[in-house]
Design an enzyme around this catalytic site. Structure first.
Site, mmCIF file in Angstrom:
data_model
loop_
_atom_site.group_PDB
_atom_site.id
_atom_site.type_symbol
_atom_site.label_atom_id
_atom_site.label_comp_id
_atom_site.label_asym_id
_atom_site.label_seq_id
_atom_site.Cartn_x
_atom_site.Cartn_y
_atom_site.Cartn_z
ATOM 1 N N GLY A 68 20.554 -8.092 -27.177
ATOM 2 C CA GLY A 68 20.731 -9.525 -26.947
ATOM 3 C C GLY A 68 20.524 -9.905 -25.485
ATOM 4 N N THR A 69 19.687 -9.137 -24.787
ATOM 5 C CA THR A 69 19.397 -9.405 -23.371
ATOM 6 C C THR A 69 18.879 -10.826 -23.173
ATOM 7 O OG1 THR A 69 18.611 -7.120 -23.362
ATOM 8 C CG2 THR A 69 18.182 -8.423 -21.382
ATOM 9 N N HIS A 129 18.041 -2.830 -17.414
ATOM 10 C CA HIS A 129 18.295 -1.969 -18.573
ATOM 11 C C HIS A 129 18.664 -0.562 -18.098
ATOM 12 C CE1 HIS A 129 17.073 -4.698 -21.672
ATOM 13 N NE2 HIS A 129 15.783 -4.606 -21.496
ATOM 14 N N TYR A 215 27.186 -7.626 -28.800
ATOM 15 C CA TYR A 215 26.376 -8.663 -29.448
ATOM 16 C C TYR A 215 27.176 -9.335 -30.557
ATOM 17 C CZ TYR A 215 22.359 -10.598 -32.036
ATOM 18 O OH TYR A 215 21.477 -11.424 -32.696
ATOM 19 N N ARG A 286 13.794 -12.247 -33.585
ATOM 20 C CA ARG A 286 13.413 -11.796 -34.927
ATOM 21 C C ARG A 286 14.305 -12.456 -35.972
ATOM 22 N NH1 ARG A 286 14.585 -7.438 -38.516
ATOM 23 N NH2 ARG A 286 16.400 -7.017 -37.192
HETATM 24 P P1 A3P Z 1 17.072 -8.748 -34.055
HETATM 25 O O1 A3P Z 1 15.845 -7.912 -33.877
HETATM 26 O O2 A3P Z 1 18.146 -8.028 -34.801
HETATM 27 O O3 A3P Z 1 16.800 -10.094 -34.637
HETATM 28 P P2 A3P Z 1 16.912 -8.182 -26.589
HETATM 29 O O4 A3P Z 1 16.868 -9.582 -26.083
HETATM 30 O O5 A3P Z 1 17.902 -7.317 -25.862
HETATM 31 O O6 A3P Z 1 15.555 -7.597 -26.671
HETATM 32 O O7 A3P Z 1 17.513 -8.242 -28.065
HETATM 33 C C1 A3P Z 1 16.764 -8.801 -29.102
HETATM 34 C C2 A3P Z 1 17.684 -9.100 -30.261
HETATM 35 O O8 A3P Z 1 18.477 -10.256 -29.933
HETATM 36 C C3 A3P Z 1 16.899 -9.477 -31.507
HETATM 37 O O9 A3P Z 1 17.677 -9.034 -32.605
HETATM 38 C C4 A3P Z 1 16.836 -10.995 -31.378
HETATM 39 O O10 A3P Z 1 16.561 -11.651 -32.588
HETATM 40 C C5 A3P Z 1 18.239 -11.291 -30.875
HETATM 41 N N1 A3P Z 1 18.318 -12.590 -30.191
HETATM 42 C C6 A3P Z 1 17.484 -13.104 -29.268
HETATM 43 N N2 A3P Z 1 17.887 -14.321 -28.883
HETATM 44 C C7 A3P Z 1 19.011 -14.601 -29.577
HETATM 45 C C8 A3P Z 1 19.883 -15.730 -29.619
HETATM 46 N N3 A3P Z 1 19.682 -16.802 -28.886
HETATM 47 N N4 A3P Z 1 20.937 -15.673 -30.461
HETATM 48 C C9 A3P Z 1 21.164 -14.569 -31.211
HETATM 49 N N5 A3P Z 1 20.366 -13.479 -31.224
HETATM 50 C C10 A3P Z 1 19.294 -13.493 -30.409
#
Ligand code: A3P
Length: 320
Positions: A68-69, A129, A215, A286
């Site tokens: 959730g970065t 990271h 998350y 996603r």
């Molecule tokens: P999923 O692949 O399970 O959907 P990161 O940003 O560290 O790369 O993490 C990506 C994950 O965070 C993905 O999970 C993405 O969908 C989710 N994500 C990105 N933005 C988000 C938001 N605003 N609220 C909730 N989840 C989010």
């Protein structure tokens, strides 16, 4: 086979060339300081410990990838900058035209070049990271504030697997191969358990300065986390702001639905690894749900990863 360990020889004085390297994910990974890093980023990340000049008022968003970065960057950026980018003129907010990843630079990576970071005014909002052990020790001794975000490992793995296959221009990785590597600790910035544990222990030692988040807790109580985050970042919401619902507006603006529907996040993207990867910003959004692993992993795989997690975190107080 997709998993291979290179054993090149005759590298004379090049210490990097003798580091273990594995293929299998979208780009090769190299093991350095007990952390698997994308080989094309290795030299940049190796410099961070020696050359990154931390400041006492730095705020560092440290995350294990796919936890959730993007979301945390959006939330923290919006919270700390709300006096510049208010919600009165929300149509001018940077989040509407830029991907959150580009609003908070990754220390030592593209957009976060160490010389460039020197030019930023304090207090800086930065991200990484990297495991704590690859940051300079001044981060701890100077008392920099760290917000750490991790995720339930089965969901983090599934998110990783989907993401890697989406950004790869070349061959895709099958689920079983990816799972084996993940459980061996070989995934970008892995082993994941080392990463989680380093920051977990730091949060126990410096609770005022290291906020450990998951998350899942942001998904279930976004408003509480946003308020806690603002307090931790020393810009708490005033009563007046809470009455006007500013904290709720932060939650709304940074929500999955809001961000994933913006043109920049639907259609924008960036090439990496000399064109071998294309990170479409849509691949950072996603599903945004918890528990999706059950739709992709067998019961056996789930149990295997659960056992590994239990084993690695035993005695630490960290549980999933
Ligand atoms: P999923 O692949 O399970 O959907 P990161 O940003 O560290 O790369 O993490 C990506 C994950 O965070 C993905 O999970 C993405 O969908 C989710 N994500 C990105 N933005 C988000 C938001 N605003 N609220 C909730 N989840 C989010």
């Amino acid at each position: 086979t997709p998993v291979a360990i290179s054993s090149e020889t005759n590298h004379d004085n090049n210490p990097i060339a003798i580091l273990p390297t594995r293929e299998g994910w979208s780009t090769p990974l190299t093991l350095y300081n007990n952390c698997w890093l994308r080989s094309h980023m290795l030299t940049k990340f190796m410099l961070v410990k020696e050359k990154f000049k931390s400041r006492h008022d730095d705020i560092i968003l440290a995350t294990h990838p796919k936890s959730g970065t993007t979301w945390l960057k959006a939330l923290a950026f919006t919270i700390v900058n709300r006096s510049y980018y208010s919600f009165v003129n929300v149509d001018q907010h940077p989040l509407l035209t830029q991907n959150p990843q580009n609003l908070v630079p990754f220390i030592g990576a593209q957009g976060g070049d160490l010389d460039y970071l020197e030019t930023l005014p304090s207090p800086r909002l930065l991200a990484t990271h990297l495991p704590l052990s690859m940051l300079p020790s001044t981060v701890t001794t100077m008392g920099c504030r760290i917000v750490y975000l991790c995720r339930e490992p089965k969901d983090a793995f599934i998110s990783r697997w989907h993401f890697d296959n989406k950004i790869a221009k070349g061959a895709k990785t099958d689920l079983n191969t990816a799972f084996t590597m993940f459980c061996e600790g070989c995934s970008p910035f892995g082993p994941f358990w080392e990463h989680y544990l380093q920051y977990w222990k730091e949060s126990l030692q410096r609770p005022q300065e290291v906020l450990f988040l998951r998350y899942e807790e942001i998904v279930s109580c976004p408003l509480k986390v946003v308020r806690d985050l603002a307090k931790f970042l020393q810009v708490p919401f005033t009563e007046e702001e809470e009455r006007r619902g500013v904290d709720q507006e932060v939650v709304g603006l940074c929500s999955f639905k809001s961000l994933s529907n913006l043109d920049i996040n639907k259609n924008g993207g960036v090439e990496r690894a000399e064109g071998k990867l294309f990170i479409g910003y849509s691949s950072l959004f996603r599903q945004g749900k918890t528990g999706d692993w059950v739709n992709h992993m067998s019961k056996d795989m789930g149990e295997k990863l659960d056992r590994l997690v239990e084993d690695k975190f035993r005695g630490s107080g960290l549980k999933f």
